[in-house]
Design a protein around this motif. Structure first.
Motif, mmCIF file in Angstrom:
data_model
loop_
_atom_site.group_PDB
_atom_site.id
_atom_site.type_symbol
_atom_site.label_atom_id
_atom_site.label_comp_id
_atom_site.label_asym_id
_atom_site.label_seq_id
_atom_site.Cartn_x
_atom_site.Cartn_y
_atom_site.Cartn_z
ATOM 1 N N GLY A 92 137.534 96.456 84.314
ATOM 2 C CA GLY A 92 138.553 95.803 83.507
ATOM 3 C C GLY A 92 139.451 96.797 82.822
ATOM 4 O O GLY A 92 139.114 97.985 82.673
ATOM 5 N N ARG A 93 140.628 96.307 82.437
ATOM 6 C CA ARG A 93 141.581 97.127 81.705
ATOM 7 C C ARG A 93 141.205 97.138 80.231
ATOM 8 O O ARG A 93 140.820 96.121 79.654
ATOM 9 C CB ARG A 93 142.999 96.572 81.850
ATOM 10 N N VAL A 94 141.350 98.295 79.613
ATOM 11 C CA VAL A 94 140.972 98.471 78.208
ATOM 12 C C VAL A 94 142.043 97.882 77.295
ATOM 13 O O VAL A 94 143.244 98.097 77.496
ATOM 14 C CB VAL A 94 140.765 99.972 77.903
ATOM 15 N N TYR A 95 141.601 97.123 76.291
ATOM 16 C CA TYR A 95 142.503 96.573 75.286
ATOM 17 C C TYR A 95 141.916 96.870 73.913
ATOM 18 O O TYR A 95 140.920 96.284 73.515
ATOM 19 C CB TYR A 95 142.665 95.060 75.477
ATOM 20 N N GLU A 96 142.528 97.816 73.212
ATOM 21 C CA GLU A 96 142.059 98.195 71.863
ATOM 22 C C GLU A 96 142.448 97.093 70.872
ATOM 23 O O GLU A 96 143.620 96.730 70.772
ATOM 24 C CB GLU A 96 142.696 99.516 71.418
ATOM 25 N N ILE A 97 141.471 96.589 70.156
ATOM 26 C CA ILE A 97 141.714 95.505 69.197
ATOM 27 C C ILE A 97 142.365 96.059 67.922
ATOM 28 O O ILE A 97 141.844 96.986 67.307
ATOM 29 C CB ILE A 97 140.384 94.823 68.820
ATOM 30 N N ASN A 118 139.250 89.655 82.657
ATOM 31 C CA ASN A 118 139.222 91.039 83.180
ATOM 32 C C ASN A 118 139.706 92.080 82.178
ATOM 33 O O ASN A 118 139.912 93.236 82.533
ATOM 34 C CB ASN A 118 140.025 91.168 84.486
ATOM 35 N N LYS A 119 139.912 91.655 80.940
ATOM 36 C CA LYS A 119 140.227 92.632 79.895
ATOM 37 C C LYS A 119 138.922 93.116 79.260
ATOM 38 O O LYS A 119 137.943 92.374 79.142
ATOM 39 C CB LYS A 119 141.103 92.007 78.807
ATOM 40 N N LYS A 143 135.217 84.339 75.321
ATOM 41 C CA LYS A 143 134.137 84.313 76.318
ATOM 42 C C LYS A 143 134.619 84.717 77.707
ATOM 43 O O LYS A 143 133.820 85.001 78.592
ATOM 44 C CB LYS A 143 133.507 82.922 76.365
ATOM 45 N N SER A 144 135.942 84.706 77.913
ATOM 46 C CA SER A 144 136.465 85.020 79.250
ATOM 47 C C SER A 144 136.657 86.515 79.490
ATOM 48 O O SER A 144 137.017 86.927 80.584
ATOM 49 C CB SER A 144 137.801 84.303 79.461
ATOM 50 N N VAL A 145 136.420 87.340 78.458
ATOM 51 C CA VAL A 145 136.658 88.787 78.630
ATOM 52 C C VAL A 145 135.652 89.380 79.613
ATOM 53 O O VAL A 145 134.547 88.849 79.805
ATOM 54 C CB VAL A 145 136.590 89.552 77.279
ATOM 55 N N GLN A 165 121.638 86.104 72.916
ATOM 56 C CA GLN A 165 122.475 86.779 73.906
ATOM 57 C C GLN A 165 123.932 86.394 73.719
ATOM 58 O O GLN A 165 124.265 85.222 73.531
ATOM 59 C CB GLN A 165 122.006 86.406 75.315
ATOM 60 N N LEU A 166 124.806 87.394 73.772
ATOM 61 C CA LEU A 166 126.248 87.176 73.704
ATOM 62 C C LEU A 166 126.751 86.619 75.037
ATOM 63 O O LEU A 166 126.111 86.827 76.078
ATOM 64 C CB LEU A 166 126.959 88.495 73.392
ATOM 65 N N PRO A 167 127.904 85.948 75.035
ATOM 66 C CA PRO A 167 128.411 85.367 76.292
ATOM 67 C C PRO A 167 129.128 86.377 77.186
ATOM 68 O O PRO A 167 129.756 85.993 78.175
ATOM 69 C CB PRO A 167 129.379 84.289 75.793
#
Length: 401
Positions: A92-97, A118-119, A143-145, A165-167
């Protein structure tokens, strides 16, 4: 001390799988203790000394891999899985929060209208809970990350165990191992949540010669963190192979006919401590003899050092007993000092003392080569500086009781 070192080496060997829940490491350790109890000659309350119970636990077996921009990071050195990680593999592509996203609903709304599939979200450890606590409308997007990277400030990583457990996959990366302008990651982590994992406490006793219905209790947790991935395990020599070894040595001592105690002495090796004091809590709710029959309880956890003395948790809760302990230590010059703490839910004494059982939790103090909750907590690093002196203090204290 040769035997003590061998016991700790046995408990922290790769064959024990870190005495955790991957590859049944806790059961392997329980079987080892059962054989030790039988060889020592302890009596049993239940068949094979075992008290079974269940607990929820997230088990991290098999794969644990992380590459950042084509460079492989080293598990246990550069990164670990978050204890509640979900399973997953991919890239996945990195996305800094931006932390503003976590503090301003309007900004969060704008951010989460983006397609996050896919992030890979990257967040500092101190902001992880804020990310997980975003309001319900944002949760489906979250949850889609592909995965979440948690940047840890260091200086080193520390493992834990979780019963949920995390999703999504979540990996903790040491700050110094994370590239400044990371663009893409490839990862794989296997995790399965078992809601009713079957574990066991291992409990035996030596009958007293004068008051066999009253008990002094010695406790130590024998479990540890187990595995993260097939190849990385946490040996747990200091935590708590050392305390378990001391419990066995005390059992050997009191099982000898010339050392038969006045009161019965129970030896309770607990599982589930690292998962939230689960085994000892279960025991207090399902005792094998009335809790009111316990004259005193001594819990042993982290017993490898001691050149700076011993910490006594609950020392200020039971001042008369602490005063007796202080007097005996000064009289015999076992340890340079005893320090006292108040109530703390930090080991297996806690639920006993909450139910009115007078209890101390001992851990040794000193500059140490031990690595707490780390893959380097190995048997050959332990100094065992005051192991014999702590044991002697315990024996003297029990006699004075």
């Amino acid at each position: 001390m040769t035997r003590v070192r061998q016991t700790i080496a046995d408990l922290s060997a790769p064959a024990m799988h870190g005495r955790g829940y991957a590859f049944k490491g806790d059961s392997l350790a329980a079987n080892y203790l059962q054989k030790q109890y039988a060889a020592i000659g302890l009596k049993s309350f239940q068949p094979n000394y075992k008290q079974p119970f269940t607990l929820p636990v997230n088990i991290l077996e098999n794969r644990l891999k992380l590459e950042v921009d084509g460079k492989a990071l080293v598990p246990g050195v550069d990164f670990l899985a978050h204890a509640a990680t979900g399973a997953g593999a991919g890239e996945g592509r990195v996305y800094e929060i931006d932390t503003l996203i976590l503090q301003d609903v309007d900004v969060a709304q704008q951010f989460l209208t983006n397609n996050l599939r896919n992030k890979v979200l990257v967040v500092y450890q101190r902001h992880l809970q804020e990310l997980l606590s975003l309001p319900e409308p944002f949760q489906p997007q979250l949850k889609s990350v592909a995965a979440v990277i948690v940047r840890q400030p260091g200086p080193k990583l520390m493992g834990t165990i979780r019963g949920e457990q995390l999703p999504f996959p979540a990996l903790e990366v040491l700050e110094k191992a994370w590239p400044k302008k990371a663009k893409k990651i490839t990862f794989a982590v296997d995790a399965r949540l078992e809601l009713h994992y079957r574990s066991q406490n291992v409990i035996g006793f030596v009958p007293g010669k004068i008051n066999p219905d009253s008990f002094v209790v010695i406790t130590a947790h024998y479990d540890h963190l187990g595995h993260q991935g097939k190849d990385l395990y946490f040996p747990g020599a200091h935590d708590n192979g050392s305390g378990t070894a001391m419990l066995l040595e005390l059992a050997r001592y009191y099982a000898q006919p010339q050392n038969t105690p006045d009161y019965s002495i129970a030896f309770m090796a607990f599982a589930g401590e690292e998962a939230g004091l689960v085994g000892s809590r279960y025991y207090t709710e399902h005792p094998l003899f009335p809790l009111g029959k316990i004259k005193f309880l001594l819990n042993l956890d982290l017993m490898s050092t001691g050149e700076e003395g011993l910490m006594v948790v609950n020392g200020s809760v039971f001042p008369k007993h602490f005063s007796l302990l202080q007097h005996l230590n000064q009289q015999h010059q076992y340890l340079p000092q005893l320090k006292s703490r108040g109530k703390a839910a930090n080991s297996d004494h806690y639920f006993f003392s909450e139910k009115g059982v007078p209890s101390f939790f001992f851990y040794t103090l000193g500059s140490t080569t031990t690595e707490y909750h780390h893959p380097n907590d190995k048997a050959d690093t332990l100094p065992l500086t005051k192991f014999k002196e702590v044991m002697a203090l315990i024996q003297t204290f029990i006699k004075a009781l």
